[in-house]
Structure formats: C-alpha cells, structure tokens
Design a protein around this motif. Structure first.
Motif, PDB file in Angstrom:
ATOM      1  N   GLN A 108     107.990 -27.714 -13.709  1.00 56.23           N
ATOM      2  CA  GLN A 108     107.514 -28.073 -15.047  1.00 56.23           C
ATOM      3  C   GLN A 108     106.010 -29.133 -14.784  1.00 56.23           C
ATOM      4  O   GLN A 108     106.379 -30.123 -14.646  1.00 56.23           O
ATOM      5  CB  GLN A 108     108.388 -28.669 -16.025  1.00 56.23           C
ATOM      6  N   TRP A 109     105.043 -28.524 -15.218  1.00 58.31           N
ATOM      7  CA  TRP A 109     104.601 -27.182 -15.161  1.00 58.31           C
ATOM      8  C   TRP A 109     103.480 -26.986 -14.337  1.00 58.31           C
ATOM      9  O   TRP A 109     102.309 -26.929 -14.552  1.00 58.31           O
ATOM     10  CB  TRP A 109     104.025 -26.901 -16.667  1.00 58.31           C
ATOM     11  N   SER A 139     112.742 -23.588  -7.083  1.00 57.91           N
ATOM     12  CA  SER A 139     112.493 -24.449  -8.371  1.00 57.91           C
ATOM     13  C   SER A 139     112.981 -25.801  -8.377  1.00 57.91           C
ATOM     14  O   SER A 139     113.989 -25.910  -8.085  1.00 57.91           O
ATOM     15  CB  SER A 139     113.013 -23.634  -9.714  1.00 57.91           C
ATOM     16  N   HIS A 144     111.663 -20.228 -13.270  1.00 54.22           N
ATOM     17  CA  HIS A 144     110.283 -20.019 -13.370  1.00 54.22           C
ATOM     18  C   HIS A 144     110.272 -18.540 -12.880  1.00 54.22           C
ATOM     19  O   HIS A 144     111.292 -18.061 -12.271  1.00 54.22           O
ATOM     20  CB  HIS A 144     109.234 -20.963 -12.788  1.00 54.22           C
ATOM     21  N   CYS A 179     103.196 -17.985 -14.980  1.00 56.01           N
ATOM     22  CA  CYS A 179     104.664 -18.159 -15.068  1.00 56.01           C
ATOM     23  C   CYS A 179     105.159 -17.077 -16.019  1.00 56.01           C
ATOM     24  O   CYS A 179     104.295 -17.060 -17.237  1.00 56.01           O
ATOM     25  CB  CYS A 179     105.130 -19.396 -15.273  1.00 56.01           C
ATOM     26  N   GLU A 181     108.064 -16.604 -17.094  1.00 55.37           N
ATOM     27  CA  GLU A 181     109.558 -17.012 -17.779  1.00 55.37           C
ATOM     28  C   GLU A 181     109.373 -18.187 -18.582  1.00 55.37           C
ATOM     29  O   GLU A 181     108.563 -19.012 -17.989  1.00 55.37           O
ATOM     30  CB  GLU A 181     110.440 -17.315 -16.553  1.00 55.37           C
ATOM     31  N   PHE A 182     109.797 -18.072 -19.742  1.00 53.18           N
ATOM     32  CA  PHE A 182     109.630 -19.262 -20.565  1.00 53.18           C
ATOM     33  C   PHE A 182     110.341 -20.501 -20.051  1.00 53.18           C
ATOM     34  O   PHE A 182     111.645 -20.296 -19.786  1.00 53.18           O
ATOM     35  CB  PHE A 182     110.051 -19.171 -22.008  1.00 53.18           C
ATOM     36  N   CYS A 183     109.375 -21.491 -19.693  1.00 53.23           N
ATOM     37  CA  CYS A 183     110.095 -22.665 -18.911  1.00 53.23           C
ATOM     38  C   CYS A 183     110.087 -24.022 -19.622  1.00 53.23           C
ATOM     39  O   CYS A 183     110.210 -24.918 -19.007  1.00 53.23           O
ATOM     40  CB  CYS A 183     109.244 -22.625 -17.552  1.00 53.23           C
ATOM     41  N   ASP A 186     105.315 -26.532 -22.495  1.00 52.12           N
ATOM     42  CA  ASP A 186     103.943 -26.192 -21.800  1.00 52.12           C
ATOM     43  C   ASP A 186     103.935 -24.889 -20.896  1.00 52.12           C
ATOM     44  O   ASP A 186     103.248 -25.011 -19.961  1.00 52.12           O
ATOM     45  CB  ASP A 186     103.387 -27.402 -21.061  1.00 52.12           C
ATOM     46  N   HIS A 187     104.918 -24.102 -21.130  1.00 58.88           N
ATOM     47  CA  HIS A 187     105.070 -22.933 -20.170  1.00 58.88           C
ATOM     48  C   HIS A 187     103.607 -22.016 -20.248  1.00 58.88           C
ATOM     49  O   HIS A 187     103.129 -21.615 -19.113  1.00 58.88           O
ATOM     50  CB  HIS A 187     105.928 -21.976 -20.778  1.00 58.88           C
ATOM     51  N   SER A 188     102.691 -22.163 -21.367  1.00 58.42           N
ATOM     52  CA  SER A 188     101.784 -21.090 -21.376  1.00 58.42           C
ATOM     53  C   SER A 188     100.772 -21.884 -20.599  1.00 58.42           C
ATOM     54  O   SER A 188      99.546 -21.176 -20.312  1.00 58.42           O
ATOM     55  CB  SER A 188     101.132 -21.334 -22.696  1.00 58.42           C
ATOM     56  N   MET A 190     101.095 -22.946 -17.467  1.00 60.03           N
ATOM     57  CA  MET A 190     101.641 -23.030 -16.141  1.00 60.03           C
ATOM     58  C   MET A 190     100.905 -21.861 -15.507  1.00 60.03           C
ATOM     59  O   MET A 190     101.502 -20.740 -15.539  1.00 60.03           O
ATOM     60  CB  MET A 190     103.084 -22.912 -15.881  1.00 60.03           C
TER      61      MET A 190
END
Length: 316
Positions: A108-109, A139, A144, A179, A181-183, A186-188, A190
């Motif tokens: 992350q991330w 990971s 991810h 990425c 996969e919602f992680c 701040d996934h968007s 990554m």
C-alpha cells in the motif's frame, strides 16, 4: 509512443493481439448464433400476433438433419474456441527458461521493482522489447492485482505466497499499469507505467541507473548478517541442509513426500520452517517471519538461486 490514453485498444504484445482476435471471433460467433433467433422472434411475433388470421397448425413433418445440425454445428464451433482459449491460458503459465526475471513487491500503495542487476524502481517497470520477462511477485500487506491493459494481462498478488507473470512486449512505448483489486483507501492512486524499450536503449538505461549490489549479492550479505551461514555453511557443526545446488532439485521430506525446491519452498523454509522438514534433519530452524519483509526474502531467494548456478558450474 505513449499508449496510455486508450489501453483497451493498444496492443503491446503478440498475446494481446491474440486475445483481441479471440474476443472478436467469439463475439462474431455469438452474433451469428443469436441474431437469427432474435430476428425470427420478431417475425413470429408480428406474423402470429393476436387477431391475425394465419395458419397456426404445427407442421406435419420435421427436418431431422436441420434440427441436428442446429445443435451440432454450434457445439463444434464453441469447442474450437475452448481449445483456442485453453491453449492461450496454458501458455501464460509456461514462461521460457531464458526469461529475464524481475522481482516485484506490491504494498500500500506502490509497486516496488527490483532488477537482477540491482536497479530499483517505484511505480515504473522498464523492460526490453522482444525479450521474455518473468515477474516474480509478492505482496507486503493485502491482496493486490497487477493489471496491464495493453498486454491484456492481470494477475493477483497475494500475501503469503509468490505469484508470477510473464510476457513478451514487442512494441516500444509507455503503457499504463494499475492495481485491479481494491486494496485500501488510496487504491485508486496505485498505478504506474510499463516502459518498453528497444534493447540498446534498455541496456543504456541499465548502465545509467543508480546501481545497488545485485539481488544475489544483497542476499549473500543478508545471509551472513542473519547468521544463516552458521548452520548452512560448509564448516558448520550444525546438521542443516546444504544450499549449494538446492534450487530446482528434488527434496525428500520427513512425511514421505518429495517436492521441488522452487521459490515457494525456499520462502516457506525461511518464514514457515516447520511446515516442510527435509528428511533426515532436525526441527531446529527458527522462523524469520517477524524479522524479514518480502523484499529481504526475495534477496535471500535470489542468493540461494545463485548457489544453484554455482553448483552447476563447479559440478557435484
């Protein structure tokens, strides 16, 4: 060439072109099978609507060959697509032996990349065009998923295990990676770039990049720092498995199984040493699970893999 504006159209590899052909051909097949059905539905709905005076009696005879071919021909066509897609899927799990191996750690991330020669990148991956590349991925925290639309490739990166992905990018340019996969929060953000370079440009980039010791050299230093040589060294008094020539070799276990010493086995031997005990050796290996992160484990794996090459060079 920058192709990040339309990643669903851009094809950066032969595999991407094949997937597009497969999707287009399958769509045409579905259209060929379904459009006549919907057209006939409309025709029959108009012709036999309520109040319309038409002959509604069933036909007295049937065309058996027509009915059989209507079922058999689509089945054979779909079977062709099954073989085609299965072949492409199997190919994704059979990287060439001479593929360039690059390590990638997701956390992350960000995406942290480590090249064999010691070059490091964050959120960027430089590769030579026309060269098979294998990504060894792990990971550091949560699940991810590495997705490169221009390659038509996506692979989950799961904590606690290694996953791999290989490709041959044949079109120099800059492509989007992200990425899928919602992680986390701040996934968007990554994301990153896949930079495909001509071989000469890639060699120049390697030479001009900040150079750390190679992964194997960093692993050797970590091996000594952790005191691993005290048990696995040639002069050790502790009865521990030798590591020279270990990678890729069969390993008999104390439960009777025989497995191959691959990346996964070496990683588990470091972090979960009691899960698979080599036959004839005591259960004295301590766990380094709370002492090492995935990057450090990858360095140790690279070092042990280099001992494999040394073992081949020197002979048994």
């Amino acid at each position: 060439m920058t192709a990040s504006l339309a990643p669903w159209i851009t094809e950066a590899s032969a595999h991407a072109a094949e997937i597009d052909r497969l999707a287009l051909a399958f769509s045409l097949l579905i259209a060929a099978l379904s459009v006549p059905v919907f057209l006939l539905l409309v025709v029959f709905a108009i012709r036999y609507r309520r109040g319309r005076k038409v002959d509604r009696r069933h036909a007295p005879d049937r065309n058996v060959w027509l009915e059989t071919s209507w079922a058999l021909i689509p089945f054979l066509l779909i079977l062709i697509f099954y073989v085609w897609s299965t072949s492409s899927y199997i190919d994704l799990y059979e990287p060439p032996d001479d593929a360039l191996e690059i390590n990638l750690v997701a956390k992350q991330w960000m995406w942290k990349v480590q090249h064999p020669g010691g070059q490091r990148e964050i959120d960027e991956l430089h590769v030579p065009a026309g060269t098979p590349v294998r990504l060894n991925m792990a990971s550091q925290d949560v699940i991810h998923s590495l997705y490169v639309p221009a390659l038509r490739l996506k692979r989950d990166v799961v904590p606690g295990r290694y996953t791999s992905l290989w490709f041959t990018a044949d079109r120099p340019g800059t492509y989007r990676l992200t990425c899928a996969e919602f992680c986390g929060t701040d996934h968007s953000t990554m994301g990153g770039r896949l930079v495909v370079m001509r071989p000469a440009d890639y060699a120049r980039w390697l030479a001009e990049s900040d150079l750390d010791p190679s992964l194997a050299e960093q692993g050797a230093q970590l091996f000594r720092t952790l005191g691993c040589s005290g048990c696995h060294g040639s002069g050790s008094t502790v009865h521990a498995p030798p590591l020279d020539g270990l990678y890729g070799s069969p390993v008999p276990l104390d439960d009777g199984r025989v497995i191959t010493a691959d990346d996964r086995y070496i990683r588990d031997s470091i972090l979960l040493p009691q899960s698979e005990i080599a036959a004839g050796y005591p259960r004295i290996m301590p766990t380094f699970r709370n002492l090492l992160d995935e990057e450090q484990v990858m360095k140790l794996v690279a070092y042990i893999k280099s001992l494999r090459r040394q073992g081949w060079k020197d002979g048994p």
